[in-house]
Scaffold this active site. Structure first.
Site, PDB file in Angstrom:
ATOM      1  CG  HIS A   1      -0.099   0.697   2.622  1.00 44.13           C
ATOM      2  ND1 HIS A   1      -0.257   1.787   2.869  1.00 44.13           N
ATOM      3  CD2 HIS A   1       0.554  -0.437   3.330  1.00 44.13           C
ATOM      4  CE1 HIS A   1       0.167   2.080   3.651  1.00 44.13           C
ATOM      5  NE2 HIS A   1       0.711   0.856   4.543  1.00 44.13           N
ATOM      6  CB  CYS A   2       0.932   3.689  -1.549  1.00 41.69           C
ATOM      7  SG  CYS A   2       0.190   4.099  -3.025  1.00 41.69           S
ATOM      8  CE  LYS A   3      -1.612  11.447   1.331  1.00 40.01           C
ATOM      9  NZ  LYS A   3      -1.090  13.229   1.938  1.00 40.01           N
TER      10      LYS A   3
ATOM     11  N   PRO B   1      -6.243   2.751   0.914  1.00 42.77           N
ATOM     12  CG  PRO B   1      -4.905   4.554  -0.672  1.00 42.77           C
ATOM     13  CD  PRO B   1      -5.829   4.006  -0.637  1.00 42.77           C
ATOM     14  CE1 TYR B   2      -1.640   5.422   8.092  1.00 44.56           C
ATOM     15  CE2 TYR B   2      -1.244   8.270   7.801  1.00 44.56           C
ATOM     16  CZ  TYR B   2      -1.075   6.966   7.860  1.00 44.56           C
ATOM     17  OH  TYR B   2      -1.437   7.480   9.718  1.00 44.56           O
TER      18      TYR B   2
END
Length: 119
Positions: A81-83, A109-110
């Site tokens: 995952h990322c932002k 994501p985040y």
């Protein structure tokens, strides 16, 4: 033959694993500064530009560098995952190309996680 379709995992599916599944390997592919500003508990920070090198390491090197056991290629609970979702998708596709057939991307994501978790 690599499957180019990225498998996704939902917030609810991931929430059910975080802190409960000992086999979950959650990889945050954001930059180190982004990770320091907040991350999902239990996630490991492996920035996108280092994912291929990290997954190419021996299990001993991986454990020494990241503090967790390197996932097997058939790991069923390997999640990137990322932002916002794009970098996580790129990392998941790279993992698939490297033989991590069950790797999944958390596309919410985040940003979604932090909003739902109130962080």
């Amino acid at each position: 033959m690599a499957n180019t379709v990225t498998k996704d995992i939902s917030y609810d599916e991931l929430k059910a694993l975080v802190g409960k599944s000992p086999s979950l390997v959650l990889i945050d592919v954001r930059g180190k500064d982004e990770y320091r500003d907040g991350h999902i508990a239990g996630s490991v920070n492996i920035p996108l530009d280092t994912v291929e090198a990290a997954l190419s390491m021996s299990p001993e090197e991986f454990k020494a560098k990241y503090g967790v056991t390197k996932p097997q290629t058939d790991a069923t609970e390997l999640v990137f995952h990322c932002k916002m979702g794009r970098r996580g998708d790129v990392a998941t596709k790279k993992a698939h190309e490297m033989g991590y057939i069950n790797a999944r991307n958390y596309p919410g994501p985040y940003k979604e996680w932090s909003e739902k978790e109130g962080k």
